[in-house]
Write an enzyme that holds these catalytic residues in place. Sequence first.
Site, PDB file in Angstrom:
ATOM      1  N   SER A 131      -7.189   5.208 -26.238  1.00 39.38           N
ATOM      2  CA  SER A 131      -7.093   4.305 -25.112  1.00 39.38           C
ATOM      3  C   SER A 131      -5.852   3.414 -25.243  1.00 39.38           C
ATOM      4  O   SER A 131      -4.745   3.935 -25.342  1.00 39.38           O
ATOM      5  CB  SER A 131      -8.390   3.507 -25.022  1.00 39.38           C
ATOM      6  OG  SER A 131      -8.528   2.932 -23.768  1.00 39.38           O
ATOM      7  N   ASP A 187     -11.894  11.208 -17.290  1.00 40.67           N
ATOM      8  CA  ASP A 187     -11.815   9.902 -17.956  1.00 40.67           C
ATOM      9  C   ASP A 187     -11.770   8.786 -16.917  1.00 40.67           C
ATOM     10  O   ASP A 187     -10.893   8.770 -16.058  1.00 40.67           O
ATOM     11  CB  ASP A 187     -10.562   9.860 -18.839  1.00 40.67           C
ATOM     12  CG  ASP A 187     -10.540   8.668 -19.784  1.00 40.67           C
ATOM     13  OD1 ASP A 187     -10.895   7.556 -19.363  1.00 40.67           O
ATOM     14  OD2 ASP A 187     -10.153   8.853 -20.947  1.00 40.67           O
ATOM     15  N   HIS A 223     -14.618   8.757 -21.757  1.00 38.18           N
ATOM     16  CA  HIS A 223     -13.404   8.086 -22.224  1.00 38.18           C
ATOM     17  C   HIS A 223     -13.197   8.422 -23.693  1.00 38.18           C
ATOM     18  O   HIS A 223     -13.824   7.846 -24.576  1.00 38.18           O
ATOM     19  CB  HIS A 223     -13.563   6.578 -22.030  1.00 38.18           C
ATOM     20  CG  HIS A 223     -12.333   5.785 -22.344  1.00 38.18           C
ATOM     21  ND1 HIS A 223     -11.099   6.092 -21.840  1.00 38.18           N
ATOM     22  CD2 HIS A 223     -12.156   4.688 -23.129  1.00 38.18           C
ATOM     23  CE1 HIS A 223     -10.210   5.214 -22.282  1.00 38.18           C
ATOM     24  NE2 HIS A 223     -10.832   4.360 -23.073  1.00 38.18           N
TER      25      HIS A 223
END
Length: 529
Positions: free
Chosen positions: A249, A468, A498
Amino acid sequence: MRHRVRAVALATATILVAAGAAGCSGDGSDGTGDARNGESPSSAGSSPAASPAGDPALPAVLTGQKPDWKRCEAPTKAYGSSAQAPGGQWQCATVEAPLDYGDPAGETIGIALIRSKAKDPEKRIGSLLFNFGGPGGSGVAALPRAAEGYGSLHSRYDLVGFDPRGVAESSAVVCRGDKETARSLGLDATPDTAAEEKTYMADAAAFGKGCAERSGRVVPHVGTANAARDMDLIRHVLGDDKLHYLGFSYGTELGGVYAHLYPKNVGRLVLDAVVDPSADYAGHSRNQARGFQRALENYFKSRGISAEEGTGRVVKLLRQLDRKPITAADGRRLTESLALTGIIQPLYSQSSWKYLTQALDAAEQGDGTGLLLMADSYNDRDASGRYGTQSHAQRAISCADAKGRVLPAEVRSRHLAEFTDVSPVFGPYLAWDLAGWCAEWPVPGEWETPEVSAEGAAPVLVIGTTGDPATPYEGAKKMADELGKGVGVLLTNKGEGHGAYGSGTCVTEAVDAYLLAGKVPQNGSTCTS
């Protein structure tokens, strides 16, 4: 990625260790694998901590330090009162880094580290540094909770986590107390009247003022470029010739910036759930509106409900809560904003969709308990009403990076309609967040978009998941392109959630083969999870 919708749940530990069946295409047989044939890229010994062009050289007192590893205590700042001390296999230390890299001989800041040594020391490759995202996520707290999912990597790597500057044990940015936080989270984050807008913007400005008053020493220096510089210092003091890194991320942006600043020090870098480096301040929010709307529609389709019908149900519920909040089992109120947060939290992982179903059905029947519990989890609120400081660091890092500043009038005249068209559910929230997030911030942002080009770097494995919600798949393609030809290697994961590592055997095996044996997948390979 960057605004109040975090690009990672530190509940990612759950996401990362989830198991599932998967299929994969592309085997790296095109000759792009590491020429070392799995030999340790760190065996040459640590090179001096280089400085990017324009940076003064670091003094020997910093480059020559050795971490003093000791048994870890319970983290004190990451998760309110909920963090616990890890087991005896974990060691903690602090590395001193310049507070201001423009004045490397001046004041320093302590960067907290945690490690667990490689299980097979005779085949040890080196250290594998993790960042679980946020920004603002504590690696010191998160890595021990997630480590079970990295068993194969742990055999040959020391697993190393760190708290980036301004985060948790590394001089945590703190901007307000628990009562102020609770009050703020109860405000209407999609103001409909002039009075609501005034209250919303006053709270936003007060947050920035609080950061300056409570953490003014570190706030000007917590940006991503400085965290990347810290990573190279960590690499050096750990004795690694190259940096081996697994970033999720926001950690993908941090990894991309590192590759740009230190291309010759790139070892084996994996970027999973990738932030779009071409998106500016408003673009990140727009991307998130699109990503979460896509995930919400996929969730409803999995229930046999059309995207239009499902979206309409959620919009109706949010409008009802905007007019009249409902109560939860503990007597607290579920507002529109808290309900939206509660919906966002389970969209990070398909395995949590069943809880979203329960919570939405209950809320439609007048019981806000489920959505409020999920909002509390996302907001780092414990049972006693204390809040962690991750959201403070997240905002400080975001605003130290981004130059974009948006006025309320611009939201009303432009962004609100645009974002609502992208997502009737999440668009209004993220449009108003453009105005509130960095309102009257005490320091200017560093860039419009981060520079991640890394000519001359070793291959960087970039993984994007098609469903995602927080970092939409398109960002992975942009990252691979911007890293440069021969550097960015794109692996597509067809699935939901995610983060892809640990969600199925295909991606996990591809990453393990790269990190353990230097086998680079063919660019454009595809997995299904």
